[in-house]
Design a protein around this motif. Sequence first.
Motif, PDB file in Angstrom:
ATOM      1  N   ARG A 182       0.836  -1.211   0.000  1.00  0.00           N
ATOM      2  CA  ARG A 182       0.000   0.000   0.000  1.00  0.00           C
ATOM      3  C   ARG A 182       0.869   1.258   0.000  1.00  0.00           C
ATOM      4  O   ARG A 182       0.566   2.234  -0.700  1.00  0.00           O
ATOM      5  CB  ARG A 182      -0.957  -0.005   1.192  1.00  0.00           C
ATOM      6  CG  ARG A 182      -2.114  -0.976   1.040  1.00  0.00           C
ATOM      7  CD  ARG A 182      -3.187  -0.774   2.099  1.00  0.00           C
ATOM      8  NE  ARG A 182      -2.690  -0.945   3.448  1.00  0.00           N
ATOM      9  CZ  ARG A 182      -2.650  -2.101   4.121  1.00  0.00           C
ATOM     10  NH1 ARG A 182      -3.070  -3.210   3.540  1.00  0.00           N
ATOM     11  NH2 ARG A 182      -2.182  -2.145   5.353  1.00  0.00           N
ATOM     12  N   LEU A 183       1.962   1.232   0.758  1.00  0.00           N
ATOM     13  CA  LEU A 183       2.893   2.369   0.744  1.00  0.00           C
ATOM     14  C   LEU A 183       3.560   2.512  -0.618  1.00  0.00           C
ATOM     15  O   LEU A 183       3.736   3.629  -1.125  1.00  0.00           O
ATOM     16  CB  LEU A 183       3.971   2.188   1.826  1.00  0.00           C
ATOM     17  CG  LEU A 183       3.526   2.382   3.261  1.00  0.00           C
ATOM     18  CD1 LEU A 183       4.648   2.002   4.218  1.00  0.00           C
ATOM     19  CD2 LEU A 183       3.105   3.819   3.492  1.00  0.00           C
ATOM     20  N   ALA A 184       3.934   1.389  -1.207  1.00  0.00           N
ATOM     21  CA  ALA A 184       4.545   1.425  -2.540  1.00  0.00           C
ATOM     22  C   ALA A 184       3.558   1.967  -3.567  1.00  0.00           C
ATOM     23  O   ALA A 184       3.937   2.741  -4.460  1.00  0.00           O
ATOM     24  CB  ALA A 184       5.019   0.029  -2.941  1.00  0.00           C
ATOM     25  N   GLU A 185       2.298   1.581  -3.441  1.00  0.00           N
ATOM     26  CA  GLU A 185       1.253   2.086  -4.346  1.00  0.00           C
ATOM     27  C   GLU A 185       1.096   3.595  -4.191  1.00  0.00           C
ATOM     28  O   GLU A 185       0.970   4.324  -5.183  1.00  0.00           O
ATOM     29  CB  GLU A 185      -0.069   1.390  -4.024  1.00  0.00           C
ATOM     30  CG  GLU A 185      -1.251   1.912  -4.802  1.00  0.00           C
ATOM     31  CD  GLU A 185      -1.308   1.377  -6.209  1.00  0.00           C
ATOM     32  OE1 GLU A 185      -1.793   2.116  -7.095  1.00  0.00           O
ATOM     33  OE2 GLU A 185      -0.883   0.242  -6.438  1.00  0.00           O
ATOM     34  N   LYS A 186       1.140   4.074  -2.951  1.00  0.00           N
ATOM     35  CA  LYS A 186       1.016   5.512  -2.700  1.00  0.00           C
ATOM     36  C   LYS A 186       2.194   6.282  -3.310  1.00  0.00           C
ATOM     37  O   LYS A 186       1.998   7.292  -3.986  1.00  0.00           O
ATOM     38  CB  LYS A 186       0.940   5.771  -1.197  1.00  0.00           C
ATOM     39  CG  LYS A 186       0.681   7.194  -0.830  1.00  0.00           C
ATOM     40  CD  LYS A 186       0.542   7.365   0.665  1.00  0.00           C
ATOM     41  CE  LYS A 186       0.318   8.815   1.013  1.00  0.00           C
ATOM     42  NZ  LYS A 186       0.213   9.016   2.467  1.00  0.00           N
ATOM     43  N   ARG A 187       3.393   5.779  -3.098  1.00  0.00           N
ATOM     44  CA  ARG A 187       4.583   6.429  -3.679  1.00  0.00           C
ATOM     45  C   ARG A 187       4.533   6.394  -5.205  1.00  0.00           C
ATOM     46  O   ARG A 187       4.902   7.365  -5.866  1.00  0.00           O
ATOM     47  CB  ARG A 187       5.852   5.757  -3.201  1.00  0.00           C
ATOM     48  CG  ARG A 187       6.204   6.075  -1.794  1.00  0.00           C
ATOM     49  CD  ARG A 187       7.536   5.479  -1.442  1.00  0.00           C
ATOM     50  NE  ARG A 187       7.879   5.796  -0.065  1.00  0.00           N
ATOM     51  CZ  ARG A 187       8.874   5.235   0.588  1.00  0.00           C
ATOM     52  NH1 ARG A 187       9.620   4.335  -0.012  1.00  0.00           N
ATOM     53  NH2 ARG A 187       9.125   5.566   1.824  1.00  0.00           N
ATOM     54  N   HIS A 188       4.085   5.271  -5.731  1.00  0.00           N
ATOM     55  CA  HIS A 188       3.991   5.121  -7.187  1.00  0.00           C
ATOM     56  C   HIS A 188       3.009   6.137  -7.756  1.00  0.00           C
ATOM     57  O   HIS A 188       3.282   6.771  -8.782  1.00  0.00           O
ATOM     58  CB  HIS A 188       3.550   3.695  -7.530  1.00  0.00           C
ATOM     59  CG  HIS A 188       3.538   3.406  -8.986  1.00  0.00           C
ATOM     60  ND1 HIS A 188       2.452   3.675  -9.785  1.00  0.00           N
ATOM     61  CD2 HIS A 188       4.485   2.876  -9.800  1.00  0.00           C
ATOM     62  CE1 HIS A 188       2.725   3.314 -11.021  1.00  0.00           C
ATOM     63  NE2 HIS A 188       3.960   2.825 -11.058  1.00  0.00           N
ATOM     64  N   SER A 189       1.864   6.308  -7.099  1.00  0.00           N
ATOM     65  CA  SER A 189       0.868   7.246  -7.611  1.00  0.00           C
ATOM     66  C   SER A 189       1.344   8.692  -7.489  1.00  0.00           C
ATOM     67  O   SER A 189       0.958   9.543  -8.290  1.00  0.00           O
ATOM     68  CB  SER A 189      -0.468   7.058  -6.896  1.00  0.00           C
ATOM     69  OG  SER A 189      -0.351   7.375  -5.532  1.00  0.00           O
ATOM     70  N   GLU A 190       2.189   8.974  -6.493  1.00  0.00           N
ATOM     71  CA  GLU A 190       2.755  10.322  -6.382  1.00  0.00           C
ATOM     72  C   GLU A 190       3.789  10.568  -7.485  1.00  0.00           C
ATOM     73  O   GLU A 190       3.839  11.651  -8.061  1.00  0.00           O
ATOM     74  CB  GLU A 190       3.414  10.502  -5.011  1.00  0.00           C
ATOM     75  CG  GLU A 190       2.424  10.584  -3.869  1.00  0.00           C
ATOM     76  CD  GLU A 190       3.091  10.550  -2.510  1.00  0.00           C
ATOM     77  OE1 GLU A 190       4.343  10.404  -2.441  1.00  0.00           O
ATOM     78  OE2 GLU A 190       2.364  10.648  -1.507  1.00  0.00           O
ATOM     79  N   LYS A 191       4.596   9.563  -7.768  1.00  0.00           N
ATOM     80  CA  LYS A 191       5.655   9.718  -8.772  1.00  0.00           C
ATOM     81  C   LYS A 191       5.103   9.690 -10.190  1.00  0.00           C
ATOM     82  O   LYS A 191       5.553  10.439 -11.055  1.00  0.00           O
ATOM     83  CB  LYS A 191       6.689   8.599  -8.596  1.00  0.00           C
ATOM     84  CG  LYS A 191       7.915   8.769  -9.445  1.00  0.00           C
ATOM     85  CD  LYS A 191       8.962   7.738  -9.094  1.00  0.00           C
ATOM     86  CE  LYS A 191      10.202   7.932  -9.952  1.00  0.00           C
ATOM     87  NZ  LYS A 191      11.257   6.972  -9.618  1.00  0.00           N
ATOM     88  N   TYR A 192       4.124   8.817 -10.426  1.00  0.00           N
ATOM     89  CA  TYR A 192       3.525   8.657 -11.748  1.00  0.00           C
ATOM     90  C   TYR A 192       2.030   8.948 -11.648  1.00  0.00           C
ATOM     91  O   TYR A 192       1.197   8.055 -11.737  1.00  0.00           O
ATOM     92  CB  TYR A 192       3.737   7.229 -12.273  1.00  0.00           C
ATOM     93  CG  TYR A 192       5.168   6.782 -12.286  1.00  0.00           C
ATOM     94  CD1 TYR A 192       6.052   7.238 -13.262  1.00  0.00           C
ATOM     95  CD2 TYR A 192       5.643   5.904 -11.328  1.00  0.00           C
ATOM     96  CE1 TYR A 192       7.364   6.822 -13.286  1.00  0.00           C
ATOM     97  CE2 TYR A 192       6.964   5.480 -11.340  1.00  0.00           C
ATOM     98  CZ  TYR A 192       7.823   5.945 -12.320  1.00  0.00           C
ATOM     99  OH  TYR A 192       9.127   5.531 -12.335  1.00  0.00           O
ATOM    100  N   SER A 193       1.699  10.195 -11.459  1.00  0.00           N
ATOM    101  CA  SER A 193       0.297  10.572 -11.211  1.00  0.00           C
ATOM    102  C   SER A 193      -0.631  10.254 -12.383  1.00  0.00           C
ATOM    103  O   SER A 193      -1.818  10.011 -12.186  1.00  0.00           O
ATOM    104  CB  SER A 193       0.207  12.060 -10.875  1.00  0.00           C
ATOM    105  OG  SER A 193       0.745  12.830 -11.928  1.00  0.00           O
ATOM    106  N   ASP A 194      -0.110  10.216 -13.589  1.00  0.00           N
ATOM    107  CA  ASP A 194      -0.955   9.961 -14.751  1.00  0.00           C
ATOM    108  C   ASP A 194      -0.935   8.493 -15.179  1.00  0.00           C
ATOM    109  O   ASP A 194      -1.441   8.141 -16.236  1.00  0.00           O
ATOM    110  CB  ASP A 194      -0.531  10.836 -15.925  1.00  0.00           C
ATOM    111  CG  ASP A 194       0.917  10.622 -16.329  1.00  0.00           C
ATOM    112  OD1 ASP A 194       1.706  10.128 -15.489  1.00  0.00           O
ATOM    113  OD2 ASP A 194       1.262  10.938 -17.469  1.00  0.00           O
TER     114      ASP A 194
END
Length: 89
Positions: A64-76
């Motif tokens: 879940r933390l990795a998903e959050k970081r991923h969505s911040e880095k690759y928002s689109d």
Amino acid sequence: MRLQRRKNLCYTPRPQNPFMLYRRDMAAKSEFVGLKSSEVSKKIGMMWKNETTEVKDLFNAMARLAEKRHSEKYSDYSYTPKRKKKESQ
């Protein structure tokens, strides 16, 4: 080398799931040094199946933390699976 090619093609990686995080963590141990990647995956897959719920919950939280970081880095980012081409008969 494979990651370098993907970086050059503006490749956006998929977020890691709990098993991928577990595999990466376990594969770093010395008992897997010198084994083929397929053998490592099989052994770690069996270990994952026999893992306790506490350990799996830990890796679920990490995912879940990795998903959050991923969505911040690759928002689109949006996962769009590619269809496999049928082979000619």
